[in-house]
Scaffold this motif. Structure first.
Motif, PDB file in Angstrom:
ATOM      1  N   HIS A  33      16.103   0.419  -8.276  1.00  0.00           N
ATOM      2  CA  HIS A  33      16.619   1.349  -9.348  1.00  0.00           C
ATOM      3  C   HIS A  33      18.097   1.555  -9.210  1.00  0.00           C
ATOM      4  O   HIS A  33      18.674   1.533  -8.218  1.00  0.00           O
ATOM      5  N   TRP A  34      18.758   1.528 -10.382  1.00  0.00           N
ATOM      6  CA  TRP A  34      20.141   1.644 -10.831  1.00  0.00           C
ATOM      7  C   TRP A  34      20.400   2.424 -11.849  1.00  0.00           C
ATOM      8  O   TRP A  34      19.841   2.191 -12.737  1.00  0.00           O
ATOM      9  N   THR A  35      21.101   3.680 -11.652  1.00  0.00           N
ATOM     10  CA  THR A  35      21.346   4.710 -12.853  1.00  0.00           C
ATOM     11  C   THR A  35      20.013   4.816 -13.468  1.00  0.00           C
ATOM     12  O   THR A  35      19.000   5.553 -12.971  1.00  0.00           O
ATOM     13  N   ASN A  36      19.767   4.425 -14.779  1.00  0.00           N
ATOM     14  CA  ASN A  36      18.727   4.395 -15.780  1.00  0.00           C
ATOM     15  C   ASN A  36      17.905   3.630 -16.007  1.00  0.00           C
ATOM     16  O   ASN A  36      17.008   3.475 -16.790  1.00  0.00           O
ATOM     17  N   ILE A  37      17.667   2.379 -14.952  1.00  0.00           N
ATOM     18  CA  ILE A  37      17.000   1.299 -15.019  1.00  0.00           C
ATOM     19  C   ILE A  37      16.274   1.104 -13.828  1.00  0.00           C
ATOM     20  O   ILE A  37      17.004   1.450 -12.683  1.00  0.00           O
ATOM     21  N   GLY A  38      15.125   0.190 -13.737  1.00  0.00           N
ATOM     22  CA  GLY A  38      14.402  -0.148 -12.441  1.00  0.00           C
ATOM     23  C   GLY A  38      13.353  -0.730 -12.591  1.00  0.00           C
ATOM     24  O   GLY A  38      12.887  -1.305 -13.887  1.00  0.00           O
ATOM     25  N   GLY A  39      12.915  -0.969 -11.451  1.00  0.00           N
ATOM     26  CA  GLY A  39      11.367  -1.775 -11.747  1.00  0.00           C
ATOM     27  C   GLY A  39      10.843  -1.811 -10.408  1.00  0.00           C
ATOM     28  O   GLY A  39      11.201  -1.555  -9.269  1.00  0.00           O
ATOM     29  N   LEU A  40       9.437  -2.480 -10.576  1.00  0.00           N
ATOM     30  CA  LEU A  40       8.816  -2.334  -9.351  1.00  0.00           C
ATOM     31  C   LEU A  40       7.764  -3.599  -9.248  1.00  0.00           C
ATOM     32  O   LEU A  40       7.377  -4.066 -10.706  1.00  0.00           O
ATOM     33  N   THR A  41       7.874  -4.305  -8.215  1.00  0.00           N
ATOM     34  CA  THR A  41       6.973  -5.421  -8.272  1.00  0.00           C
ATOM     35  C   THR A  41       6.145  -5.579  -6.662  1.00  0.00           C
ATOM     36  O   THR A  41       6.505  -5.252  -5.856  1.00  0.00           O
ATOM     37  N   VAL A  42       5.161  -6.249  -6.778  1.00  0.00           N
ATOM     38  CA  VAL A  42       4.325  -6.501  -5.539  1.00  0.00           C
ATOM     39  C   VAL A  42       5.010  -7.463  -4.884  1.00  0.00           C
ATOM     40  O   VAL A  42       5.417  -8.601  -5.315  1.00  0.00           O
ATOM     41  N   LEU A  43       4.884  -7.246  -3.212  1.00  0.00           N
ATOM     42  CA  LEU A  43       5.302  -8.251  -2.388  1.00  0.00           C
ATOM     43  C   LEU A  43       4.295  -9.076  -2.393  1.00  0.00           C
ATOM     44  O   LEU A  43       3.248  -8.883  -2.055  1.00  0.00           O
ATOM     45  N   VAL A  44       4.451 -10.674  -1.981  1.00  0.00           N
ATOM     46  CA  VAL A  44       3.498 -11.560  -1.747  1.00  0.00           C
ATOM     47  C   VAL A  44       4.001 -12.500  -0.582  1.00  0.00           C
ATOM     48  O   VAL A  44       5.151 -12.607  -0.386  1.00  0.00           O
ATOM     49  N   ASP A  45       2.765 -13.085  -0.142  1.00  0.00           N
ATOM     50  CA  ASP A  45       3.061 -14.040   1.159  1.00  0.00           C
ATOM     51  C   ASP A  45       3.169 -15.386   0.306  1.00  0.00           C
ATOM     52  O   ASP A  45       3.078 -15.554  -0.990  1.00  0.00           O
ATOM     53  N   ARG A  46       3.664 -16.315   1.206  1.00  0.00           N
ATOM     54  CA  ARG A  46       3.420 -17.763   0.684  1.00  0.00           C
ATOM     55  C   ARG A  46       2.458 -18.284  -0.180  1.00  0.00           C
ATOM     56  O   ARG A  46       2.460 -19.182  -0.878  1.00  0.00           O
ATOM     57  N   ASP A  47       1.303 -17.847   0.025  1.00  0.00           N
ATOM     58  CA  ASP A  47       0.100 -18.280  -0.828  1.00  0.00           C
ATOM     59  C   ASP A  47      -0.110 -17.315  -2.050  1.00  0.00           C
ATOM     60  O   ASP A  47      -1.036 -17.449  -2.856  1.00  0.00           O
ATOM     61  N   GLY A  48       0.877 -16.638  -2.356  1.00  0.00           N
ATOM     62  CA  GLY A  48       0.751 -15.536  -3.396  1.00  0.00           C
ATOM     63  C   GLY A  48      -0.160 -14.425  -3.200  1.00  0.00           C
ATOM     64  O   GLY A  48      -0.396 -13.805  -4.263  1.00  0.00           O
ATOM     65  N   LYS A  49      -0.649 -14.097  -2.264  1.00  0.00           N
ATOM     66  CA  LYS A  49      -1.636 -12.932  -1.831  1.00  0.00           C
ATOM     67  C   LYS A  49      -0.588 -11.723  -1.452  1.00  0.00           C
ATOM     68  O   LYS A  49       0.313 -11.843  -0.867  1.00  0.00           O
ATOM     69  N   PRO A  50      -1.198 -10.605  -1.979  1.00  0.00           N
ATOM     70  CA  PRO A  50      -0.205  -9.150  -1.707  1.00  0.00           C
ATOM     71  C   PRO A  50       0.138  -8.934  -0.273  1.00  0.00           C
ATOM     72  O   PRO A  50      -0.805  -9.153   0.635  1.00  0.00           O
ATOM     73  N   LEU A  51       1.121  -8.773   0.122  1.00  0.00           N
ATOM     74  CA  LEU A  51       1.458  -8.340   1.521  1.00  0.00           C
ATOM     75  C   LEU A  51       0.809  -6.908   1.782  1.00  0.00           C
ATOM     76  O   LEU A  51       0.974  -5.934   1.157  1.00  0.00           O
ATOM     77  N   LEU A  52       0.057  -6.581   2.878  1.00  0.00           N
ATOM     78  CA  LEU A  52      -0.400  -5.539   3.039  1.00  0.00           C
ATOM     79  C   LEU A  52       0.033  -4.915   4.473  1.00  0.00           C
ATOM     80  O   LEU A  52       0.420  -5.589   5.376  1.00  0.00           O
ATOM     81  N   ASP A  53       0.285  -3.409   4.292  1.00  0.00           N
ATOM     82  CA  ASP A  53       0.677  -2.865   5.520  1.00  0.00           C
ATOM     83  C   ASP A  53      -0.706  -2.570   6.074  1.00  0.00           C
ATOM     84  O   ASP A  53      -1.560  -1.946   5.761  1.00  0.00           O
ATOM     85  N   PRO A  54      -0.591  -3.021   7.753  1.00  0.00           N
ATOM     86  CA  PRO A  54      -1.880  -2.719   8.394  1.00  0.00           C
ATOM     87  C   PRO A  54      -2.348  -1.481   8.728  1.00  0.00           C
ATOM     88  O   PRO A  54      -3.427  -1.469   8.826  1.00  0.00           O
ATOM     89  N   ARG A  55      -1.540  -0.493   8.708  1.00  0.00           N
ATOM     90  CA  ARG A  55      -1.905   0.767   8.897  1.00  0.00           C
ATOM     91  C   ARG A  55      -2.669   1.212   7.614  1.00  0.00           C
ATOM     92  O   ARG A  55      -3.564   2.261   7.874  1.00  0.00           O
TER      93      ARG A  55
END
Length: 58
Positions: A33-55
């Motif tokens: 996010h910067w001033t009045n613009i921003g974005g959100l995207t999923v983080l993925v591993d090298r296989d394209g699967k979402p990165l998961l927080d183990p907790r």
């Protein structure tokens, strides 16, 4: 009911970035996010699967 999203990293690679975790699924997102613009995207591993927080991963 707790918070659905948790900010886990505030010192990102650039000013205005955060790592956010969905506490129900464990999926990690990059939020930018910067001033009045921003974005959100999923983080993925090298296989394209979402990165998961183990907790929170189910």
């Amino acid at each position: 009911m707790g918070k659905r999203f948790e900010i886990v990293e505030k010192d990102g690679f650039a000013e205005g970035t955060r790592i956010v975790v969905d506490t129900e699924t464990g999926v990690q997102y990059l939020m930018a996010h910067w001033t009045n613009i921003g974005g959100l995207t999923v983080l993925v591993d090298r296989d394209g699967k979402p990165l998961l927080d183990p907790r929170y991963a189910k």
